[in-house]
Design an enzyme around this catalytic site. Structure first.
Site, short mmCIF file in Angstrom:
data_model
loop_
_atom_site.label_atom_id
_atom_site.label_comp_id
_atom_site.label_asym_id
_atom_site.label_seq_id
_atom_site.Cartn_x
_atom_site.Cartn_y
_atom_site.Cartn_z
N ASP A 292 0.83 -1.23 0.00
CA ASP A 292 0.00 0.00 0.00
C ASP A 292 0.85 1.27 0.00
O ASP A 292 0.57 2.22 -0.73
CB ASP A 292 -1.06 0.01 1.12
CG ASP A 292 -0.53 -0.10 2.54
OD1 ASP A 292 0.69 -0.30 2.73
OD2 ASP A 292 -1.36 0.03 3.47
N SER B 34 -6.02 -4.82 12.80
CA SER B 34 -6.25 -3.41 12.55
C SER B 34 -7.21 -2.75 13.52
O SER B 34 -8.14 -2.04 13.13
CB SER B 34 -6.75 -3.27 11.12
OG SER B 34 -6.27 -2.12 10.60
N ASP C 298 -5.66 -0.19 5.83
CA ASP C 298 -6.51 -0.52 6.99
C ASP C 298 -7.65 0.47 7.15
O ASP C 298 -8.80 0.10 7.40
CB ASP C 298 -5.66 -0.54 8.27
CG ASP C 298 -4.49 -1.51 8.16
OD1 ASP C 298 -4.47 -2.33 7.23
OD2 ASP C 298 -3.58 -1.42 9.01
C1 GLA Z 1 0.01 -2.44 8.48
C2 GLA Z 1 -0.23 -1.04 7.91
C3 GLA Z 1 -0.83 -1.12 6.51
C4 GLA Z 1 0.00 -2.03 5.61
C5 GLA Z 1 0.27 -3.36 6.31
C6 GLA Z 1 1.20 -4.25 5.52
O1 GLA Z 1 -1.22 -3.09 8.67
O2 GLA Z 1 -1.12 -0.33 8.74
O3 GLA Z 1 -0.91 0.17 5.95
O4 GLA Z 1 1.19 -1.42 5.21
O5 GLA Z 1 0.82 -3.20 7.60
O6 GLA Z 1 0.62 -4.64 4.32
#
Ligand code: GLA
Length: 394
Positions: free
Chosen positions: A43, A132, A179
Site C-alpha cells: 500500500d 487493525s 486498513d
Molecule cells: C500495516 C499497515 C498497513 C500495511 C500493512 C502491511 O497493517 O497499517 O498500511 O502497510 O501493515 O501490508
C-alpha cells in the site's frame, strides 16, 4: 467459530452505559477490523491490496455537545480523555487521546465540520493482533464525530485519509492506507481490490462456494513490528531513489515491472533488491488473486497466497517463526488452498483459504503445532466479509 465471538458487544447495553455516564441518549456508530487476503506491504508503494472487513467491530456511542469539547472514554482500556477543539493537544502521548484528537483534527483539516461530543467506546477487535484495531478505532470515532456534526454523508475516502493522517501525525506510525480504507469502505460479502495510488476500488465477491477464510491469531507480537515497518518503508524509498534515475517515469515501486527490476538488479544493494522484488511480485500476485477469486479459481488464489507468504518470509523478512509454523501446518492439511501471514508481520495473524469440510482439521493442526512448538494457544475463527463504518440502527 464464525467471526470468533470472543467478546461480543451488546449495542443496547452500550447505549445504556452511555446514558448512565452522560445522562442523555446516544447514537451508536461502528467500524470493523480487517484481514488482508493478499497484497502485503504494497500500500505504501502505491500498489494493490485485497483486504476484507471482518465481523469484529469497534463501537462508539455518542451525542453532540453544545461546547467545543470532546469527552471520550474507552470501556476496553478503561481510560478517558478530554479534548478542546480550539486548543490542539500534543501528539504521541501514547493513549486514547492520540486517536481521538488525531482523527478530529485530521477531519477538520479536510474541511469536515467537527463539534463537541461525548463518546463511549468499546471494541471486539483485539489490540496488537494485526486485525487493525487502530483503524477500527479511528474510523468509528471519525464517522461518529462527522455524523454527530451532521456530516454523516461525508466522502468515505476522506474519512479513510483522515484516519491515516491521525496515525501519521498523532499516533506516530507511518502506515499505508489499506486498513483505514477497508474500515471505511468495506462491503458485505466482498473483499476490495484497492488501488492505493488512485484510491479507487473494485469489489471482489467473497461468496465462495464451499470454502471459507480462516483467521489464525498466533497471539504473538514481536517488539520489532513498528521499528522494522519504518525500516522496510525506507528500503523501498531507497530502491525508488535508485530506480527512478534508471527507468523513466518511476515514482514508486508500483511503476516497476519484474523485467525492469531484473535488468537493473545490479544497481541495488542486495537487501534493497530483495525488498523491491517482494513489492513488485506481490503487486502482480494481488491483481492475479483478485481475478482468481472473481472467476472462482480458489486453487490459483491459494497458490498465490502461498507464494506471497514465501516472499514476505524470504525477501521482505517480516514473518515470524510462529507465523511460518502456522502457515506450514495449515498448508499440509488436505482441503487447504493456501495460507499466508497477514498484516504488518512480526506476529499477529495468518489467513487460510480452506474448503469448509477441512476447517476443523486445519484448526486442530495449527493449534497443535503452535502449542507443541511454542506453548501458544492460537485463536482461530472463520470470517465472512462485512460492511465498513456505519451507524447502528436502534
Ligand atoms: C500495516 C499497515 C498497513 C500495511 C500493512 C502491511 O497493517 O497499517 O498500511 O502497510 O501493515 O501490508
Amino acid at each position: 467459530m464464525q467471526d470468533g465471538a470472543a467478546r461480543r458487544i451488546d449495542i443496547e447495553a452500550l447505549r445504556e452505559a452511555f446514558t448512565r455516564r452522560f445522562g442523555e441518549p446516544a447514537r451508536v456508530f461502528s467500524a470493523p477490523g480487517r484481514v488482508n487476503l493478499i497484497g502485503e506491504h504494497t500500500d505504501y508503494n502505491d500498489g494493490f491490496v485485497l483486504p476484507m472487513a471482518i465481523g469484529r467491530r469497534t463501537y462508539v456511542a455518542g451525542a453532540a455537545r453544545s461546547d467545543r469539547r470532546i469527552v471520550a472514554h474507552s470501556l476496553s482500556t478503561d481510560t478517558g480523555v478530554e479534548i478542546d477543539l480550539d486548543r490542539p493537544g500534543a501528539p504521541q502521548q501514547g493513549h486514547l487521546g492520540d486517536f481521538v484528537e488525531g482523527t478530529a483534527r485530521a477531519l477538520m483539516a479536510r474541511n469536515v465540520a467537527v463539534g463537541g461530543a461525548n463518546l463511549l467506546i468499546d471494541t471486539e477487535v483485539p489490540l496488537g493482533a494485526g486485525l487493525s484495531a487502530s483503524a477500527a478505532l479511528e474510523l468509528s470515532v471519525g464517522f461518529a464525530l462527522a455524523s454527530l456534526a451532521g456530516q454523516g454523508s461525508v466522502d468515505r475516502v476522506t474519512l479513510a485519509l483522515a484516519g491515516q493522517a491521525a496515525e501519521h501525525e498523532y499516533v506516530g506510525t507511518r502506515c499505508g492506507i489499506m486498513d483505514q480504507y477497508i474500515a471505511a469502505l468495506g462491503e458485505e460479502a466482498h473483499a476490495l481490490l484497492i488501488d492505493c495510488r488512485s484510491l479507487e476500488q473494485r469489489a471482489v465477491s467473497m461468496t465462495l462456494s464451499g470454502a471459507s477464510v480462516l483467521v489464525c491469531d498466533t497471539r504473538v507480537k514481536h517488539d520489532l513490528a513498528s521499528s522494522e515497518y519504518n525500516v522496510r518503508r525506507a528500503d523501498c524509498e531507497h530502491a525508488v531513489a535508485i530506480l527512478s534515475t534508471l527507468i523513466p517515469g518511476v515514482r514508486a515501486l508500483r511503476d516497476v515491472t519484474l523485467e525492469q527490476l531484473t535488468e537493473h538488479a545490479h544497481a541495488l544493494p542486495e537487501v534493497v533488491r530483495r525488498r523491491a522484488r517482494h513489492v513488485v511480485t506481490e503487486n502482480a500476485r494481488t491483481l492475479a488473486a483478485a481475478h482468481a477469486f472473481e472467476t472462482g479459481d480458489l486453487t490459483r488464489a491459494g497458490v498465490l497466497m502461498n507464494e506471497s507468504h514465501a516472499s514476505l518470509r524470504d525477501d521482505y523478512e517480516v514473518s515470524a517463526v510462529e507465523l511460518d509454523a502456522a502457515v506450514d501446518a495449515a498448508v499440509a492439511v488436505p482441503g487447504v488452498f493456501g495460507a499466508r501471514m497477514t498484516g504488518g508481520g512480526f506476529g499477529g495473524c495468518a489467513v487460510v483459504l480452506v474448503r469448509d469440510d477441512a476447517i476443523s482439521a486445519v484448526s486442530s493442526a495449527v493449534s497443535a503445532k503452535l502449542r507443541t512448538e511454542f506453548g501458544r494457544d492460537p485463536e482461530i475463527f472463520s470470517s465472512r466479509a462485512h460492511a465498513g463504518a456505519r451507524e447502528e440502527s436502534v
